[in-house]
Write an enzyme that holds these catalytic residues in place. Sequence first.
Site, mmCIF file in Angstrom:
data_model
loop_
_atom_site.group_PDB
_atom_site.id
_atom_site.type_symbol
_atom_site.label_atom_id
_atom_site.label_comp_id
_atom_site.label_asym_id
_atom_site.label_seq_id
_atom_site.Cartn_x
_atom_site.Cartn_y
_atom_site.Cartn_z
ATOM 1 N N HIS A 1 17.254 19.590 -30.814
ATOM 2 C CA HIS A 1 16.264 18.574 -31.162
ATOM 3 C C HIS A 1 16.478 18.190 -32.630
ATOM 4 C CE1 HIS A 1 12.414 16.445 -30.720
ATOM 5 N NE2 HIS A 1 12.154 16.830 -31.965
ATOM 6 N N ASP B 1 15.343 15.776 -35.767
ATOM 7 C CA ASP B 1 14.236 14.970 -36.279
ATOM 8 C C ASP B 1 14.700 14.069 -37.415
ATOM 9 O OD1 ASP B 1 11.960 15.961 -34.769
ATOM 10 O OD2 ASP B 1 12.307 17.861 -35.797
ATOM 11 N N MET C 1 13.519 11.313 -40.095
ATOM 12 C CA MET C 1 12.292 10.789 -40.738
ATOM 13 C C MET C 1 12.664 9.865 -41.890
ATOM 14 S SD MET C 1 10.222 14.361 -41.064
ATOM 15 C CE MET C 1 10.112 15.512 -39.688
ATOM 16 N N HIS D 1 14.959 12.517 -32.216
ATOM 17 C CA HIS D 1 13.570 12.062 -32.328
ATOM 18 C C HIS D 1 13.460 11.217 -33.591
ATOM 19 C CE1 HIS D 1 9.123 13.520 -33.091
ATOM 20 N NE2 HIS D 1 9.202 12.223 -32.865
ATOM 21 N N GLY E 1 7.676 20.450 -40.160
ATOM 22 C CA GLY E 1 7.718 21.614 -39.284
ATOM 23 C C GLY E 1 6.659 22.609 -39.746
ATOM 24 N N GLY E 2 6.431 23.617 -38.938
ATOM 25 C CA GLY E 2 5.573 24.721 -39.351
ATOM 26 C C GLY E 2 4.078 24.459 -39.319
ATOM 27 N N SER F 1 10.191 26.191 -36.403
ATOM 28 C CA SER F 1 9.976 27.357 -37.268
ATOM 29 C C SER F 1 9.842 28.655 -36.468
ATOM 30 C CB SER F 1 8.758 27.144 -38.157
ATOM 31 O OG SER F 1 7.702 26.599 -37.432
HETATM 32 C C1 DX5 Z 1 7.634 17.316 -36.539
HETATM 33 C C2 DX5 Z 1 8.927 17.351 -35.784
HETATM 34 C C3 DX5 Z 1 9.109 18.589 -34.972
HETATM 35 C C4 DX5 Z 1 9.239 19.836 -35.799
HETATM 36 C C5 DX5 Z 1 8.734 20.994 -34.996
HETATM 37 O O1 DX5 Z 1 7.467 16.077 -37.109
HETATM 38 O O2 DX5 Z 1 9.009 16.256 -34.891
HETATM 39 O O3 DX5 Z 1 10.229 18.468 -34.113
HETATM 40 O O4 DX5 Z 1 10.565 20.069 -36.207
HETATM 41 O O5 DX5 Z 1 8.669 22.092 -35.820
HETATM 42 P P1 DX5 Z 1 7.752 23.348 -35.513
HETATM 43 O O6 DX5 Z 1 8.231 23.931 -34.215
HETATM 44 O O7 DX5 Z 1 8.016 24.240 -36.692
HETATM 45 O O8 DX5 Z 1 6.336 22.877 -35.443
HETATM 46 ZN ZN ZN Z 2 10.583 16.264 -33.279
#
Ligand code: DX5
Ligand code: ZN
Length: 220
Positions: free
Chosen positions: A34, A36, A38, A67, A145-146, A199
């Site tokens: 996955h 991410d 941004m 994503h 994350g987290g 995380s």
């Molecule tokens: C948040 C991201 C997630 C993130 C998930 O904006 O889209 O994919 O990496 O991270 P955890 O599992 O740490 O919540």
């Molecule tokens: Zn994501």
Amino acid sequence: MKHTIIAPSILAADFANLQRDIEMVNNSEADWFHLDVMDGVFVPNISFGMPVIKSIAAHAKKTLDVHLMIIDPDRYIKTFADLGTNILTVHYEACTHLHRSLQAIKAEGMQAGVALNPHTNVSLLEDTINDIDLVCMMSVNPGFGGQSFIENTYKKVKQLRKIIEANGAATKIEIDGGVTNKNAKQLVEAGADVLVAGSYVFGASNPIQIIKDLRKLTTI
Ligand code: DX5
Ligand code: ZN
């Protein structure tokens, strides 16, 4: 028995040891990567972009699930296809012409995903569900994350599962944010097909074992 797809989120990897962490996922029981992306506009954070994804794709031996947390994602659909993306997810909240974006993603040979922010009602996908391969249901506010899992997600998963079934669609439900061993099983029981974990996986001393445990917990 149901095989739940486990997708470690590279956002939580050690970027100074990216190849090591990619090989870990390659050698684990995980199914997807996955990734991410941004832009610092749609979400209040900037993660990584094309050069990093190109390097990841050179080593990753599993499905690349990208994503996009960016405004106007249509501008980059072809770029992500060329990078080797298998599933490209755009945010419902970032698309003025969602149906057109989905068609454009498929025209590039990728599967099309739609991500929903925690406040976005699943009923808004009723008219496009048959065109969507994956719904990425945010169980935290996107950007970092987290964060802690939002409990209202279970209700949304059940509602979305009903919409998918009522329309005879083959759409997969992915849960993204705050996934751990505390909520994984309940999410799958509610109707989730894919669990993203960042995380929880990369913060563990033995990520291979954590992935194995998630796999076991979610095979129901
Ligand atoms: C948040 C991201 C997630 C993130 C998930 O904006 O889209 O994919 O990496 O991270 P955890 O599992 O740490 O919540
Ligand atoms: Zn994501």
